[in-house]
Design an enzyme around this catalytic site. Sequence first.
Site, PDB file in Angstrom:
ATOM      1  N   ASN A 186      33.069  44.589  36.953  1.00 51.62           N
ATOM      2  CA  ASN A 186      34.156  45.644  36.652  1.00 51.62           C
ATOM      3  C   ASN A 186      35.177  44.925  35.951  1.00 51.62           C
ATOM      4  O   ASN A 186      35.526  43.571  35.882  1.00 51.62           O
ATOM      5  CB  ASN A 186      34.520  45.880  38.066  1.00 51.62           C
ATOM      6  CG  ASN A 186      33.520  46.645  39.002  1.00 51.62           C
ATOM      7  OD1 ASN A 186      32.836  47.304  38.310  1.00 51.62           O
ATOM      8  ND2 ASN A 186      33.504  46.501  40.208  1.00 51.62           N
ATOM      9  N   HIS A 187      36.037  45.878  35.210  1.00 56.77           N
ATOM     10  CA  HIS A 187      37.363  45.495  34.756  1.00 56.77           C
ATOM     11  C   HIS A 187      38.429  45.583  35.604  1.00 56.77           C
ATOM     12  O   HIS A 187      38.407  46.532  36.571  1.00 56.77           O
ATOM     13  CB  HIS A 187      37.546  46.295  33.377  1.00 56.77           C
ATOM     14  CG  HIS A 187      36.485  45.985  32.252  1.00 56.77           C
ATOM     15  ND1 HIS A 187      36.794  45.480  31.005  1.00 56.77           N
ATOM     16  CD2 HIS A 187      35.190  45.871  32.147  1.00 56.77           C
ATOM     17  CE1 HIS A 187      35.740  45.439  30.266  1.00 56.77           C
ATOM     18  NE2 HIS A 187      34.795  45.579  31.085  1.00 56.77           N
TER      19      HIS A 187
END
Length: 235
Positions: free
Chosen positions: A78-79
């Site tokens: 994930n960012h």
Amino acid sequence: MSWESRFAEAGISWFAFARVVGPRARLRLEGPTRVGMFNVATRFEIGAFSYMHDGQGFNLVIGRYCSIGRNLYALQPNHPVDWLSTNPFQYQPDAFLGAKSPYFDGFEAQPRPPIGNKTITIGNDVWIGSNVTLVNGITIGDGAIIGAGSVVTKDVPPYAIVGGNPARLLRHRFDEDTIADLLDLQWWNLHPSMLSGLEFSNINRCISQLRQRIQAGAEPFAPDVLEGLSGDFLS
């Protein structure tokens, strides 16, 4: 010995292995198995008698006797969602575009955040249709079926059939008692010779036959295994 020879000796077929696997990916491959054009970034394990077509994955562990269709996408890390930006320029300014950019000379980057690069675990005897997306960290239970085009956002119970976006439970393959028997027997750990002649189309009779063979001392399966960093196979 070349990686082609090592793979062939173990009964492993991986189309374009040298072009789709990063040099630092950690691999554990049981033979025989077949993998198509599947890009691997970090970790990849696959059990004997499983096959898959193409797609992309980061941390992916697959059991035995799985059938995986085209374009499987096992989501990347994930960012950050609570920083100024979700873009990785904030913590890897020299690499996020795939090449060094002069615009970021002297740029003060933040430490890379914990990005949730969790393992996706697929059990044994799992059938995954084409164009399926799996979210980080989920577990798909033994015997499950994932319908084509599904986006799987949470764990899938053993022998469940799920589909949709997001995927939801449609039904189970068998009743609770039958599922319990199959999970107890773990037939995928037996040598294939121990499965010969079973009444596959009659699940209750098949379970009874399996139990008799296991009680009589059925032979477990010990596959050929290749394990290590992918760069070790390419050197």
